[in-house]
Design a protein around this motif. Structure first.
Motif, PDB file in Angstrom:
ATOM      1  N   SER A 252      -2.116 -45.837  -1.719  1.00 58.76           N
ATOM      2  CA  SER A 252      -0.696 -45.536  -1.895  1.00 58.76           C
ATOM      3  C   SER A 252       0.137 -46.807  -2.036  1.00 58.76           C
ATOM      4  O   SER A 252      -0.192 -47.845  -1.465  1.00 58.76           O
ATOM      5  N   VAL A 253       1.228 -46.685  -2.785  1.00 56.26           N
ATOM      6  CA  VAL A 253       2.212 -47.758  -2.912  1.00 56.26           C
ATOM      7  C   VAL A 253       3.462 -47.310  -2.171  1.00 56.26           C
ATOM      8  O   VAL A 253       4.094 -46.323  -2.556  1.00 56.26           O
ATOM      9  N   PRO A 254       3.857 -47.980  -1.072  1.00 57.78           N
ATOM     10  CA  PRO A 254       5.016 -47.534  -0.291  1.00 57.78           C
ATOM     11  C   PRO A 254       6.320 -47.673  -1.063  1.00 57.78           C
ATOM     12  O   PRO A 254       6.474 -48.566  -1.908  1.00 57.78           O
ATOM     13  N   GLN A 259      10.946 -50.527  -4.213  1.00 64.35           N
ATOM     14  CA  GLN A 259      12.374 -50.826  -4.215  1.00 64.35           C
ATOM     15  C   GLN A 259      12.626 -52.326  -4.262  1.00 64.35           C
ATOM     16  O   GLN A 259      13.555 -52.803  -4.915  1.00 64.35           O
ATOM     17  N   ILE A 260      11.771 -53.101  -3.567  1.00 64.63           N
ATOM     18  CA  ILE A 260      11.882 -54.557  -3.620  1.00 64.63           C
ATOM     19  C   ILE A 260      11.510 -55.075  -5.013  1.00 64.63           C
ATOM     20  O   ILE A 260      12.178 -55.945  -5.577  1.00 64.63           O
ATOM     21  N   LEU A 261      10.456 -54.487  -5.579  1.00 64.10           N
ATOM     22  CA  LEU A 261       9.949 -54.941  -6.872  1.00 64.10           C
ATOM     23  C   LEU A 261      10.879 -54.568  -8.027  1.00 64.10           C
ATOM     24  O   LEU A 261      11.167 -55.396  -8.905  1.00 64.10           O
ATOM     25  N   VAL A 269      10.623 -43.602 -10.148  1.00 63.32           N
ATOM     26  CA  VAL A 269       9.303 -43.208  -9.658  1.00 63.32           C
ATOM     27  C   VAL A 269       9.307 -42.803  -8.191  1.00 63.32           C
ATOM     28  O   VAL A 269       8.462 -42.017  -7.755  1.00 63.32           O
ATOM     29  N   VAL A 270      10.254 -43.320  -7.405  1.00 61.58           N
ATOM     30  CA  VAL A 270      10.308 -43.018  -5.973  1.00 61.58           C
ATOM     31  C   VAL A 270      10.986 -41.676  -5.717  1.00 61.58           C
ATOM     32  O   VAL A 270      10.612 -40.935  -4.808  1.00 61.58           O
ATOM     33  N   ASP A 271      12.003 -41.361  -6.521  1.00 65.14           N
ATOM     34  CA  ASP A 271      12.744 -40.117  -6.363  1.00 65.14           C
ATOM     35  C   ASP A 271      12.358 -39.158  -7.490  1.00 65.14           C
ATOM     36  O   ASP A 271      11.656 -39.522  -8.420  1.00 65.14           O
TER      37      ASP A 271
END
Length: 301
Positions: A252-254, A259-261, A269-271
């Motif tokens: 997994s990628v947290p 968000q930092i990247l 991709v996160v939401d």
């Protein structure tokens, strides 16, 4: 038919051009820069959006206008300067097309404007359809809202107008899927973030088929969700992709790392949001790829 496509050299544009060529339509591609490629009999490249361009004479007797023009949202961090370019490029293209259509001796039958499900904002539990007037308040939602508002002025000319709210368009070589598939191919694929965010996807063939459906059906207009009828959580998307590619789904990628990247662009991709294509289905459209496993098998076969 004579079909004008602004943004015809992009991802969706190229797929549409191939489809319309096979059906022997006359195609005019509006572009800022004329490409140095071999000319084809039923395709013309016409320069626009420059001080020296005058596309009107090339666009007389055009039956269909399709607008796909706009700065890509996923080719760099969303700095203030970049966000402004993403917004202005879309508004500028719509306003120019409106000005062109006002000057034509004969108005087109239909105007199809690209849009995006980003207008709904993000949610883990809400379901979004065209009849829901709940709109988001983030950058993407505001961009799409302004984009559709400007495009709505075309309808006031008596031209049937449709807003294609695209979800994540799946294709083997272009769009988001190659980037999502890359870690799986390297045996390091897994959840992006917590994995519960919704992935509202659509196969590129159904995008082309859906736009053709809108052209042919005179009663279809307004906002139209271009997503498959079976969206899935990101974790299920990843597991299905892993099965199709015969790779593991484990690393997994947290969310915070993305968000930092990526900064604010990580929302892509996160939401997510669960979006259903109610209007297409109610109008009689039949998806070639309604389910994710069949779509991915077709793409990677």
């Amino acid at each position: 038919m004579k079909i004008a496509i602004a943004g015809g050299t992009g991802f969706v544009g190229k797929a549409l051009v191939d489809h319309f060529m096979k059906n022997n339509h006359e195609i005019v591609i509006l572009t800022r820069h004329i490409p140095n490629i071999k000319k084809r009999d039923n395709i013309r490249y016409v320069q626009w959006l420059s001080a020296h361009s005058d596309p009107i004479s090339h666009l007389q007797n055009t039956d269909i206008f399709i607008n796909l023009a706009g700065e890509s949202i996923n080719s760099g961090r969303w700095t203030d300067q970049r966000k402004n370019k993403i917004l202005i490029s879309r508004l500028e293209a719509v306003k120019e097309l409106l000005a062109i259509m006002k000057k034509l001796d004969r108005k087109p039958i239909v105007f199809i404007n690209a849009s995006a499900i980003g207008i709904y904002g993000t949610s883990l539990d809400k379901v979004f359809t065209e009849d829901k007037q709940i709109l988001g308040n983030d950058f993407l939602a505001e961009t799409v809202r302004q984009w559709e508002y400007e495009a709505s002025f075309v309808a006031r000319l008596g031209i049937r107008t449709a807003f294609c709210r695209f979800g994540i368009i799946l294709d083997r070589n272009e769009g988001a899927l190659p980037k999502i598939a890359l870690p799986y191919k390297a045996y390091i694929g897994g959840n992006i973030g917590h994995g519960r965010q919704w992935m509202s996807w659509i196969h590129i063939e159904d995008v082309v088929k859906g736009i053709s459906f809108i052209i042919e059906n005179e009663v279809v207009n307004g906002p139209i969700n271009f997503t498959a009828p079976n969206p899935v959580p990101m974790s299920e998307f990843g597991k299905t992709l892993a099965l199709v590619l015969h790779r593991p789904h484990w690393l997994s990628v947290p969310s915070f790392a993305l968000q930092i990247l990526l900064g604010e662009m990580s929302t892509l991709v996160v939401d997510g949001q669960k979006v259903l294509p109610n209007k297409l289905i109610a109008s009689g459209f039949e998806f070639t790829f309604p389910n994710l496993d069949k779509a991915l098998q077709n793409i990677f076969s």
